[in-house]
Structures are given as C-alpha cells and as structure tokens.
Scaffold this active site. Structure first.
Site, PDB file in Angstrom:
ATOM      1  N   ASP A 366       0.834  -1.208   0.000  1.00 30.83           N
ATOM      2  CA  ASP A 366       0.000   0.000   0.000  1.00 30.83           C
ATOM      3  C   ASP A 366       0.868   1.258   0.000  1.00 30.83           C
ATOM      4  O   ASP A 366       2.038   1.233  -0.409  1.00 30.83           O
ATOM      5  CB  ASP A 366      -0.970  -0.071   1.203  1.00 30.83           C
ATOM      6  N   ARG A 443      -5.669  16.312   3.848  1.00 31.20           N
ATOM      7  CA  ARG A 443      -4.598  15.321   4.042  1.00 31.20           C
ATOM      8  C   ARG A 443      -3.274  15.875   3.499  1.00 31.20           C
ATOM      9  O   ARG A 443      -2.493  15.162   2.874  1.00 31.20           O
ATOM     10  CB  ARG A 443      -4.941  13.989   3.385  1.00 31.20           C
ATOM     11  N   ASP A 478      -6.035   5.085  -5.578  1.00 31.19           N
ATOM     12  CA  ASP A 478      -6.681   5.799  -4.480  1.00 31.19           C
ATOM     13  C   ASP A 478      -6.928   7.257  -4.851  1.00 31.19           C
ATOM     14  O   ASP A 478      -6.355   7.792  -5.814  1.00 31.19           O
ATOM     15  CB  ASP A 478      -5.766   5.724  -3.248  1.00 31.19           C
ATOM     16  N   ASN A 480      -7.490  10.548  -2.215  1.00 21.88           N
ATOM     17  CA  ASN A 480      -7.698  10.831  -0.798  1.00 21.88           C
ATOM     18  C   ASN A 480      -8.068  12.273  -0.462  1.00 21.88           C
ATOM     19  O   ASN A 480      -7.746  12.749   0.623  1.00 21.88           O
ATOM     20  CB  ASN A 480      -6.459  10.407  -0.002  1.00 21.88           C
ATOM     21  N   ASP A 548     -12.808   2.480   4.498  1.00 24.72           N
ATOM     22  CA  ASP A 548     -11.641   2.358   5.376  1.00 24.72           C
ATOM     23  C   ASP A 548     -12.052   1.768   6.714  1.00 24.72           C
ATOM     24  O   ASP A 548     -11.188   1.388   7.513  1.00 24.72           O
ATOM     25  CB  ASP A 548     -11.003   3.728   5.611  1.00 24.72           C
TER      26      ASP A 548
HETATM   27  C1  GLA Z   1      -6.806   5.504   1.863  1.00 23.75           C
HETATM   28  C2  GLA Z   1      -7.230   4.092   1.585  1.00 23.75           C
HETATM   29  C3  GLA Z   1      -6.523   3.145   2.528  1.00 23.75           C
HETATM   30  C4  GLA Z   1      -5.035   3.296   2.378  1.00 23.75           C
HETATM   31  C5  GLA Z   1      -4.637   4.748   2.616  1.00 23.75           C
HETATM   32  C6  GLA Z   1      -3.178   4.970   2.307  1.00 23.75           C
HETATM   33  O1  GLA Z   1      -7.305   5.964   3.077  1.00 23.75           O
HETATM   34  O2  GLA Z   1      -8.605   3.952   1.670  1.00 23.75           O
HETATM   35  O3  GLA Z   1      -6.910   1.819   2.267  1.00 23.75           O
HETATM   36  O4  GLA Z   1      -4.666   2.895   1.092  1.00 23.75           O
HETATM   37  O5  GLA Z   1      -5.400   5.638   1.812  1.00 23.75           O
HETATM   38  O6  GLA Z   1      -2.802   6.276   2.464  1.00 23.75           O
END
Ligand code: GLA
Length: 731
Positions: A366, A443, A478, A480, A548
């Site tokens: 990840d 973030r 992703d 975010n 999450d």
């Molecule tokens: C997001 C994703 C998580 C992980 C984080 C990493 O929140 O949903 O599963 O990958 O980013 O920063």
C-alpha cells in the site's frame, strides 16, 4: 425487437423482459412521458393530464389555452415553455437569452448499443442483446439539437439513457446543465431511498416519503463522494425486499452529480439524475457536441431485492470489463493496517510469507513505497521507489513476492501532489489552485491539474515505468481528497466552469490507458475507502475498496447499503485486527471472516503478529471462502435481515444461478440469556428441489426452507457468526 414505434401517432414503446416504457409526441410538438412499469402489450395508455385546465398556468403558444407544459409529463424538460418545474437542460446563447425550447424532430433505431465517447457506459457483447432508440429534439430558433439515447436490454429490466447536445448554429452556446435522465411520474405516492454517508460510514440507507417541493441528492466535491451516492430508488409505500413497485436510478459517473425528485402542485413527481449544474458550464463552439454521462434505470415489480439483482447482473456482466469480470478474484493481504508507512522490504516479505502460509494469493504493498513518503505530508507525485525502505528496488521485491508463489500488487494515487515533492518543486503550476487565493489542503495534499494533457501523461508515464519494471499483477488506485481549488491555469476564463467535468474525463482517460496497457491487471478502485464507489469506476475497476472502516459490525450496514446498487463481487472487504483501528471494537475472528466473505476477500493486518490459533482459523476461513467464491462472483444475492431495523441479527444469502447451492451468512449481534426462537427463511430456491445442510446432513425441500424456515443456532457471547450451506441432493 424491443422498440415499437407507431409512426402515425408518434408513440414510442420500449419493451424489455418485464418492463414497458412509453413516450409519445403530444400537441404535434412535445415529447411526453406516458408510462414506465410492468410490461404491457399495447401502448394504449391514457395520458390523463394532457387536457387539464389550469388556473395560473400559461399556455406555451397562446393559441391553444387548454393545456400547459406545467402539467404535462415530459421526457426532457427545459424549464421554459410554461414548465416551471426542475429543468433537465439549461443553456445560454450569444444574445444572453436563456430560454431553451425543444420540439420533437425525428427518431431512429440502432441495433445494439453505441459506446459513449470518453465516458464509461454499459455495453453489449452482440447486437442481439439490446436496441437503441435515438430521439432528436430541436430548438429551431437557436439551432441546438438534443439527442436522447435510450437503450433497452432485452433480457434484463434495464433501460439506459444518455443525451447528446449539438450546437448546429454559427454561434457559441454555453451549456449550464444537462442531466442524463428525467422521468415524470403520475403521482407522488412514493418513498425515496438513497445512500448518504461519510468517511468510514459509507452508503447507509435513508428512506423518506416524497413531499411537495424538491428533494435533491448531490455531490459538489468533485468525486461522487462518501457523503452521497449517485444512486436512488423510488418505491411504492409498503414495498419490501420481495414485493412492490420499485424504480432504481444509477449514474455511471464519478464526479459532481445531482439526483432527486420534485413533487409538483398536482402531486406528480419529476425524478432525475445526471451531471450537477453547480459550478458547471461547457462551451459548445459551432458544430460541437456535448455527451452526458449515462444513467441506468431499473424497474422491479418485485421489490428492492429484484431491483438490486438486476443492477448486479448488468454491472458485473455488462459494465465491468476485462479478465476479472469472469474470473474469481485472488485473496489478498494488504500491508496498510499492518505497517502504515513504517516498513522495510524484509518486513513486507515476512508478512507476505505468513500470508502465503494461510492461503493468501496476492500481496498488496500500500501507501509509502515511493519518494520520501514516511508520512502523509510528502511525496505524492514522485512515483519512484523509496530505496531507503525498499533496498534493491521494487523489481527485486516483486521477485521475492512472486518467488513465494504470490501475485504482487501496488498502491498509487495518481491524481494528487504534495507541495513537499520533487514534482511540485519543479512544476508548482501543475496543482489546481485559484490565483491569489490561499490553497485548501486536505490530508496535506492538492489535486493535480490533470485536465492538462502534459500533467496526466507525466504521471502515467512514471507509473507505467514502475509497473513495467516489476510485473505488477494488481493496482489499487486511491483518491484521498475532494477536488478543490478549482481553477486550471491552462484554461481560458470562459472555460473555468468546465474544470470539474474535465477532471473526471481526465481520470477516465488515465484509467483507460492503464487497463488497455495491462489487460491482465486486477484493478481496485478506492477513495479514502468508499468515496468513489459507483458505476463509473466499475467500468475500469471490477472491485472497489468499500470503506476504510474494517470493523465487522459497522461493515454490516455499509455492505448492506452498498448492495442496493452494486454487485457483491465489487466490494473490497477484509479481515482486520482487534481492537479495530477505526472503532476500537472487539469481535471474534470468525465473525470478521464471515462479514469479509460478503465481498472480495482479504486480510488487512500484520500476519506476523497473528497467534497460531488465529492462523489456523485464517487457513480455514480461506478454504471456506474458496468454496463459496463463485457464489460471490456470480450468484444471486438476497438481503434477508436488515441491519438498519434494530434486529439482533443480520442475514444475507447467495444462491447459485442453477439454484443448486446456497449459503446463508450473518451475525448475531448481542448475546441474550434464554432467547426466543428466531427463524430465518432462505429465498430464491427451487421449491421442489431437496437441499442438504452440509453440516448436519439434514435434508429439506426448497419449499420447506423458504416457507417454514429454520431456527438460528443458539449462541453465547456478542457478535457471533452465522453460516449455513445447503446443496441440492437427489434423494
Ligand atoms: C486511503 C485508503 C486506505 C489506504 C490509505 C493509504 O485511506 O482507503 O486503504 O490505502 O489511503 O494512504
């Protein structure tokens, strides 16, 4: 043929398996909506409101005062010509005028279903599966054509709609709104079901009775969002899982949307779904065409259950593409909750080795493998390996993972940039930012201005170099943060209203380049968990990280709500540690496995720290999941007991297409001393078939299971798992 046209009366009748959808040109000009519902064999339906006299209503042409468009049910209303309800389309012309007047012009029928330029859409595999009706409406003064596209899937109760708007004038037209579908219902006797939420609490269910005025669902966050999903249903009062009329709407789009219902003065309802007109405009030069996203509309005469199964069937077989549409997905272990940013290549390999011992098939690395990414303040945009953490680089790590007999996957977040990155230091103007204004960070990151080709090419080329070098089998994409600081340095003043939509088109172009280049790649969507869980993403990624929040009990609601519109095979769902990182709750390991197996199964924990006992359970869990993974992938899904209704247990069920196999799973929430008997009733079985409970060996007819039910087992302790497997037997 699934499209019938009465040339003389200008009646259009779309017919799918169990559905009719009828339109008609009225007063020689207007395309009116007549009927949508259970299949009828003649289009002979009374248009009740057509000649109704209205006080304080205006007539559109003055000469015939017997009617007003304010009462007529319409297919694509403009909000002009005496209709004062919610418009489907709005435009501004060169002279500053804003009235759009659409009259019927022509139609044609196309076999199959054409694709949508630059946008995701449901497809057909051969032209026999569907027919498409194209109806052209025209603003004859302003030379603007509106082309309504309707595709009818013959074997599913699905109609898809999208719209093309073409500027045939010599002047420019600025489009300010264009939804994908608008449907006028005769009454307001409906409940609205929608899927609002938040980070960690995505797609909870809300139901409200329609009332006079507008009830609007929308995203203005640049992505489809955690807060509201581009899906809703209208259901007659009393509709349940297996009964009642239900109309479902989903938008195949990943950005700002509007959806909703307006109840008018005589209690008719206008429902719509499409691009949000908020902060949207699109300049159409002479000769140019704008294509809206696609709306998917499902009618069910047998409640929410059938509606959902129709969406599931369409989305998993005619929206999801590529190898993993039909192949079961590898069981994965992801290192995020195991290590967060703190890992070395040896630690990763150690986790992967433990995962392999348990039966895991894919190891996913990840966030944190690139640039100087030791926390979330930096490095987004620098897609080169961090050799301090991963000595020897990614190809060497990938080889070690592959050497264990595992597939190897990688996390990326291509749409973003941190100010503390080499990319930002080199190209500060590549982030979306508004001249003179302070930047909103979320973030600690900014959105890249991917509306610029050089920006998306740069990012994708970096990512392609990484993927090429280490034979990656899986990518998690992703996103975010919401889209913010909405201004592109590369666009002229009059096109700034295009940034949100151009951003989404850019995401699609980038994702398309990925899936075209790596046809064997398994692609998982993600946006801070489930912030972009919708049909648009499913065109690129057959699975999406659902939330999450990995707490098994919270997931009961999240996954239940998600199942209204989206297939179970699309829901990324993992076992994690306790106390749970998001909720602090402690649940049994088996229960976490049962809940995670209602989705694409995996582990999100440090397998090195697992006890021997847990490892044994995990091995068993994986074996059991493998016995039912084909049901998750292709089976029919039934919601048996609703977690939103204060029940002490939650149950769901998978049934194979041939009805020979079924699995009922669930969780008993709280322990009760001397409880009463709870019966459950499996659904969707063959009444005459005999089914054996594979644990007890007892045999029941399908009828007995469905009608008489079975008692839930007596358990002690909170959050206990429930699972029954029945298989058809001859005796
Ligand atoms: C997001 C994703 C998580 C992980 C984080 C990493 O929140 O949903 O599963 O990958 O980013 O920063």
């Amino acid at each position: 043929m699934s499209i019938w046209v009465d040339e003389e009366q200008k009646i259009f009748h779309l017919q799918s398996k169990d559905t009719s959808y009828i339109m008609r040109v009225v007063k020689g000009r207007y395309l009116a909506h007549v009927y949508w519902g259970k299949k009828i064999h003649t289009p002979d339906v009374e248009n009740a409101q057509l000649n109704r006299w209205i006080s304080f209503g205006a007539a559109p042409d003055g000469s015939d005062k017997s009617y007003s468009l304010d009462y007529i049910r319409q297919e694509y209303p403009t909000g002009c010509q005496t209709d004062y309800r919610m418009p489907a389309v709005q435009a501004v012309f060169e002279d500053g005028s804003r009235a759009v007047e659409l009259v019927y012009e022509s139609y044609r029928i196309l076999p199959g279903k054409p694709g949508l330029q630059g946008l995701p859409a449901a497809y057909v595999e051969n032209e026999e599966e569907a027919d498409t009706l194209e109806i052209t409406l025209s603003d004859t003064l302003k030379h603007m054509k509106v082309i309504l596209m309707y595709t009818v899937y013959k074997e599913l109760d699905v109609i898809t709609r999208s719209v093309k708007i073409r500027n045939e004038s010599a002047e420019r037209i600025r489009l300010e709104k264009a939804v994908s579908a608008s449907v006028d219902f005769e009454t307001s006797d409906y409940e609205l079901l929608d899927l609002p939420g938040a980070w960690g609490r995505e797609r909870h269910i809300e139901k409200t009775k329609l009332r006079s005025g507008i009830q609007e669902l929308q995203s203005r966050r640049g992505a489809s969002s955690h807060q509201m999903n581009p899906f809703f249903a209208l259901a007659e009062p009393g509709a349940g899982e297996d009964r009642g009329k239900v109309y479902g709407f989903a938008l195949v789009y990943s950005g700002n949307f509007t959806a909703g219902a307006e109840v008018d003065q005589i209690f008719q309802t206008r429902a719509w779904i499409g691009l949000n007109g908020y902060d949207f405009s699109w300049l159409l030069e002479s000769g140019e065409t704008f294509q809206t996203p696609e709306a998917v509309m499902v009618y069910s005469s047998e409640g929410f259950g059938k509606m959902s199964r129709t969406f599931h069937q369409l989305f998993r077989t005619r929206l999801v593409r590529g190898r993993y549409r039909d192949e079961v997905r590898p069981i994965l272990a992801n290192n995020w909750e195991a290590t967060y940013f703190d890992f070395t290549e040896d630690r990763l390999v150690e986790i992967a080795a433990k995962a392999k011992e348990c039966g895991v098939e894919l190891f996913v690395l990840d966030d944190g493998w690139f640039g100087k990414r030791d926390n979330d303040f930096c490095a987004l945009g620098d897609w080169v390996v961090n050799e301090d953490k991963i000595k020897g680089g990614l190809p060497a790590l990938a080889e070690r993972i592959h050497g264990l007999g595992l597939k190897f996957g990688l996390w990326v977040e291509p749409e973003m940039i941190n100010e503390d990155s080499d990319l930002y230091r080199e190209h500060p103007d590549w982030a979306l930012k508004i001249p003179g204004r302070a930047m909103n960070r979320s973030r600690h990151q900014l959105n890249l201005d991917i509306t610029r080709k050089e920006v998306r090419d740069h990012v994708m080329n970096q990512i392609f170099s990484v993927l090429d070098a280490c034979k990656v089998d899986y990518v998690k994409w992703d996103m975010n943060r919401s889209v913010d600081n909405v201004f592109s340095a590369a666009l002229p003043r009059e096109c700034q209203g295009e940034v949100y939509h151009r951003y989404v088109l850019a995401v699609y172009e980038m994702m398309e380049s990925l899936v075209q280049r790596y046809p064997d790649l398994l692609f998982e969507g993600c946006s801070g968990g489930g912030g972009r869980f919708e049909a648009g993403m499913l065109y690129y990624s057959p699975q999406i990280w659902c939330s999450d929040n990995t707490d098994a009990i919270d997931r009961l609601k999240i996954q239940y709500g998600t199942s209204f519109g989206y297939p179970i095979s699309a829901m990324g769902s993992h076992v994690s540690v306790c106390p749970n990182h998001q909720s602090g709750r402690i649940t049994p390991f088996e229960t976490r496995g049962i809940v995670a197996s209602a989705g694409t199964f995996g582990y999100e924990l440090d397998l090195i720290k697992m006890s021997e006992e847990e490892k044994k359970i995990a091995r068993g869990q994986i074996l059991k999941y493998k016995e039912m993974e084909h049901l998750v992938q292709t089976g029919d899904y039934y919601r048996l007991v609703n977690p939103f209704e204060n029940n002490n247990h939650v149950l769901w069920q998978f049934v194979s297409k041939d009805k020979k196999e079924t699995v009922v799973c669930g969780v008993r929430l709280h322990s009760e001393a001397n409880p009463h008997i709870y019966l459950f009733y499996p659904q969707g079985l063959d009444a005459d078939m005999k089914y054996e409970d594979v644990v007890t060996g007892k045999v029941y007819t399908g009828a007995a299971l469905m009608k008489a039910g079975l008692p839930l087992p007596l358990t002690t302790g909170d959050y206990q798992p429930i699972k029954f497997t029945f298989k058809a037997v001859e005796r």
